[in-house]
Design an enzyme around this catalytic site. Structure first.
Site, mmCIF file in Angstrom:
data_model
loop_
_atom_site.group_PDB
_atom_site.id
_atom_site.type_symbol
_atom_site.label_atom_id
_atom_site.label_comp_id
_atom_site.label_asym_id
_atom_site.label_seq_id
_atom_site.Cartn_x
_atom_site.Cartn_y
_atom_site.Cartn_z
ATOM 1 N N GLY A 266 -15.969 10.710 43.528
ATOM 2 C CA GLY A 266 -15.382 10.605 44.859
ATOM 3 C C GLY A 266 -16.443 10.514 45.937
ATOM 4 N N HIS A 267 -16.252 11.306 47.005
ATOM 5 C CA HIS A 267 -17.094 11.181 48.201
ATOM 6 C C HIS A 267 -18.342 12.054 48.135
ATOM 7 C CE1 HIS A 267 -17.786 9.904 52.264
ATOM 8 N NE2 HIS A 267 -17.644 11.098 52.790
ATOM 9 N N TRP A 268 -18.539 12.747 47.045
ATOM 10 C CA TRP A 268 -19.631 13.714 46.955
ATOM 11 C C TRP A 268 -20.488 13.438 45.717
ATOM 12 C CZ3 TRP A 268 -18.386 19.667 47.565
ATOM 13 C CH2 TRP A 268 -18.805 20.093 48.832
#
Ligand SMILES: O=C(O)/C=C/C(=O)/C=C/C=C(\O)C(=O)O
Length: 287
Positions: A266-268
């Site tokens: 995801g975003h991390w």
């Protein structure tokens, strides 16, 4: 080598901004003999900080001989709060300039996560001679995605959490933040909630900033061609906050750039795929 801790590496600096003196917090993980410095810039989520975003990424770089500095942008963590009515990317870049000037650092590598990526690009455009290499992860330029409805579902949840900072809203946001939420522990949720609630002024000021200027992160797309720094762009294919096509826009615009996409991410990326991420960044910065 002893591992750095948040409290032992915690420092403050005062930086002038628009007629005010801001107290700005940073962590300085300095092995003492480093010839190169990496400044890490965190994302814009409520309760974020340099340490919260990058605690899995400091040690490998320090062990390889880099000094690692984590800047807490104004409006986050232990730094002073601010209402930002203009470009937050440029505000953060001005604060970064103040920090590197005061530390006497002529040239630094920048590793930016999401908002931190936007801010790294703003700094590279304003002060190209002060930048070594750029690592942009899940961010780097604002603006709309041609493919994904915006604001994205993640950003809607993030803005909702700023308005109503509850544990349920935090879990709702974190659930789409990463690809595999089963890795998220109750301890992580609690630490993040404590961070958020310890600075209600940051939450209120973020909401006030958005009301004054919904476009906090301007689109640097037309200027990306000016960036001469070698740039590594890293993205999660399953990023539901800042979609992957933004990464493609970055490598289309920045002449000396390359892109690494993590699947099941995801975003991390720096947290979900920390080991591979660290090897990738280390290899890029070392050659
Ligand atoms: O709206 C954007 O372009 C940027 C969004 C972010 O910077 C979101 C980041 C969230 C984190 O990294 C976090 O730790 O909360």
């Amino acid at each position: 080598m002893t591992a750095f801790t948040e409290s032992a590496s915690s420092r403050f600096v005062r930086i002038a901004e628009d007629g005010r003196e801001l107290n700005i917090h940073y962590n300085d993980c300095d092995p003492g003999n480093a010839s190169e410095t990496v400044v890490m810039l965190h994302g814009s989520g409520p309760g974020a900080s340099g340490w919260a975003n990058f605690n899995r990424n400091i040690e490998p770089l320090v062990e390889a001989g880099f000094r690692v500095i984590l800047l807490d942008c104004p409006g986050w963590s232990k730094s002073d709060s601010i209402v930002c009515t203009g470009s937050r990317s440029d505000l953060n870049a001005r604060i970064l300039k103040g920090l590197v000037d005061q530390l006497g650092l002529d040239r630094v590598h920048l590793l930016g996560n999401s908002m931190g990526g936007h801010s790294a690009v703003a700094f590279a455009l304003g002060h190209p001679q002060r930048v070594g290499k750029l690592v942009l992860m899940g961010g780097g330029t604002g603006g709309a995605s041609p493919f994904v409805p915006m604001p994205t579902e993640g950003i809607k949840l993030l803005n909702g959490l700023y308005r109503e900072p509850t544990i349920d809203n935090l879990k709702r946001m974190m659930n789409v933040f990463v690809f595999d939420p089963s890795d998220l522990t109750e301890a992580l949720f609690q630490a993040r909630l404590d961070n958020m609630l310890s600075r209600r002024d940051h939450l209120d000021n973020f909401v006030a900033s958005l009301a004054a200027n919904p476009r906090q992160f301007p689109d640097f797309g037309p200027r990306l061609g000016e960036i001469q720094a070698r740039t590594l762009v890293i993205w999660g294919r399953n990023d539901r906050f800042v979609p992957m096509d933004v990464g493609l826009r970055l490598i289309a615009g920045i002449p000396n750039s390359e892109l690494h996409v993590f699947n099941n991410c995801g975003h991390w990326a720096q947290w979900e795929h920390a080991d591979t991420f660290n090897r990738l960044v280390l290899d890029f910065l070392s050659h």
